[in-house]
Write an enzyme that holds these catalytic residues in place. Sequence first.
Site, PDB file in Angstrom:
ATOM      1  N   CYS A  84      -6.056   1.813   5.920  1.00  0.00           N
ATOM      2  CA  CYS A  84      -6.680   0.577   6.367  1.00  0.00           C
ATOM      3  C   CYS A  84      -6.066   0.177   7.718  1.00  0.00           C
ATOM      4  O   CYS A  84      -5.056   0.764   8.131  1.00  0.00           O
ATOM      5  CB  CYS A  84      -6.455  -0.528   5.331  1.00  0.00           C
ATOM      6  SG  CYS A  84      -4.742  -1.127   5.273  1.00  0.00           S
ATOM      7  N   HIS A 130       0.843  -1.199   0.000  1.00  0.00           N
ATOM      8  CA  HIS A 130       0.000   0.000   0.000  1.00  0.00           C
ATOM      9  C   HIS A 130       0.878   1.249   0.000  1.00  0.00           C
ATOM     10  O   HIS A 130       2.038   1.205   0.422  1.00  0.00           O
ATOM     11  CB  HIS A 130      -0.901   0.024   1.231  1.00  0.00           C
ATOM     12  CG  HIS A 130      -1.988  -1.008   1.208  1.00  0.00           C
ATOM     13  ND1 HIS A 130      -3.041  -0.975   2.087  1.00  0.00           N
ATOM     14  CD2 HIS A 130      -2.177  -2.096   0.421  1.00  0.00           C
ATOM     15  CE1 HIS A 130      -3.850  -2.004   1.837  1.00  0.00           C
ATOM     16  NE2 HIS A 130      -3.335  -2.694   0.839  1.00  0.00           N
ATOM     17  N   GLU A 169       0.929   3.851   1.882  1.00  0.00           N
ATOM     18  CA  GLU A 169       1.457   4.232   3.197  1.00  0.00           C
ATOM     19  C   GLU A 169       2.654   3.377   3.585  1.00  0.00           C
ATOM     20  O   GLU A 169       3.643   3.883   4.127  1.00  0.00           O
ATOM     21  CB  GLU A 169       0.380   4.063   4.290  1.00  0.00           C
ATOM     22  CG  GLU A 169      -0.866   4.882   4.058  1.00  0.00           C
ATOM     23  CD  GLU A 169      -1.982   4.116   3.361  1.00  0.00           C
ATOM     24  OE1 GLU A 169      -3.142   4.300   3.738  1.00  0.00           O
ATOM     25  OE2 GLU A 169      -1.682   3.331   2.427  1.00  0.00           O
TER      26      GLU A 169
END
Length: 154
Positions: free
Chosen positions: A90, A60, A62
């Site tokens: 998430c 992801h 991040e």
Amino acid sequence: MAQEEEQRKKDEQLMAKAVAEAQIALEAGEVPIGAVIVCNDRVIARAHNLTETLCDVTAHAEMQAITAAANMLGGKYLTDCTLYVTVEPCPMCAGAIGWAQIKRIVYGARDEKSGFEKYAPGVLHPKATVTGGVLEEECKDLMQNFFKARRKHG
């Protein structure tokens, strides 16, 4: 009040950089999420989703940004940093954000289906602050258009 307005403008400028990363992800066929990490008013990491490219569910935006920032700073803790991400993290990413001790998280669009605030609201570092809704419409439009196009092309 002037300080809040100044912070909002700065947040929007930095979120625009995360949106640019999301555009790169979109062009690569990835879910269009982008992230930047800022330390002392300097962008030290830029990233976007790479889950398709790397065949890695953990890639992801991040996670990529945290790794890049830690490498840049030479340490695993990002205590003086702010993360800008186009979509609410998430739970997996929020856990990593918590472990990295990022003190401020700024996101664009909420993730009603799988955002951390619904499933893991206590996972961030206790001193972390969260600001949502920065350039929300641009961030939301990127996601909605991506999934609309994907459904159309099946």
